[in-house]
Design an enzyme around this catalytic site. Structure first.
Site, mmCIF file in Angstrom:
data_model
loop_
_atom_site.group_PDB
_atom_site.id
_atom_site.type_symbol
_atom_site.label_atom_id
_atom_site.label_comp_id
_atom_site.label_asym_id
_atom_site.label_seq_id
_atom_site.Cartn_x
_atom_site.Cartn_y
_atom_site.Cartn_z
ATOM 1 N N LYS A 35 4.392 11.139 75.995
ATOM 2 C CA LYS A 35 5.546 12.168 75.331
ATOM 3 C C LYS A 35 5.036 13.207 74.739
ATOM 4 C CE LYS A 35 9.374 8.707 75.035
ATOM 5 N NZ LYS A 35 9.833 9.099 76.228
ATOM 6 N N CYS A 36 3.779 13.897 75.435
ATOM 7 C CA CYS A 36 3.076 14.877 74.772
ATOM 8 C C CYS A 36 2.864 15.906 75.787
ATOM 9 C CB CYS A 36 1.623 14.375 74.759
ATOM 10 S SG CYS A 36 0.335 15.460 74.294
ATOM 11 N N GLY A 37 2.628 17.417 75.378
ATOM 12 C CA GLY A 37 2.588 18.424 76.119
ATOM 13 C C GLY A 37 1.632 18.280 77.130
#
Length: 162
Positions: A35-37
């Site tokens: 759930k990271c850019g």
């Protein structure tokens, strides 16, 4: 001298894995998060694996939830996410810590000094380490370095047998 072969890790399916099994391979070690850019880098990592695996590249993914809880899932959820969304075929490992007292021994070693690479904690998800066939650290790449931008360094490591 310490190298990759001196460590073990738990696979994402819960089995102990001797990292000496990767001796003779060029290895890219990456701390990952779902759930990271930078999560779309899974696609680039898979591309590198598909492109160079037959020539001796191993990509090893180590999920980590130390950065703003961007890897909250269980190992089975992480494995499914990587497979369904990015077609990940490279080895993934159980969730670990990469910084602090609870850091996995592999990351305690990786974040130390290696020749011209200064010691430094992991700054964020998708920090990458390139290891030569002898298991020593050849390079460290920040989170914002796209996997494809490491291809030339991987080519060199594969060609030189370093």
């Amino acid at each position: 001298m310490t190298n990759l072969a001196d460590f073990t890790a738990t696979t994402i399916t819960g089995k102990d894995k001797d990292l000496a099994d990767y001796s003779g391979s060029v290895v890219l070690v990456v701390n990952t998060a779902s759930k990271c850019g930078f999560t779309p880098q899974y696609a680039g990592l898979q591309d590198l694996y598909a492109r160079f695996h037959e020539r001796g590249l191993a990509v090893l993914g180590f999920p980590c939830d130390q950065f703003m809880n961007q890897e909250p899932g269980s190992e089975s959820e992480i494995a499914e996410f990587c497979s369904v969304n990015f077609g990940v075929e490279f080895p993934m490992f159980a969730k670990i810590e990469v910084n602090g007292e609870g850091a996995h021994p592999l990351y305690q070693w990786l974040t130390g000094a290696h020749g011209d690479i200064p010691a430094a904690p992991i700054g964020w998800n998708f920090t990458k380490f390139l290891l030569g066939r002898d298991g020593t650290v050849l390079g460290r790449y920040a989170s914002d370095v796209e996997p494809g931008d490491i291809a030339a360094d991987i080519e060199t490591a594969l060609a030189t047998g370093a």
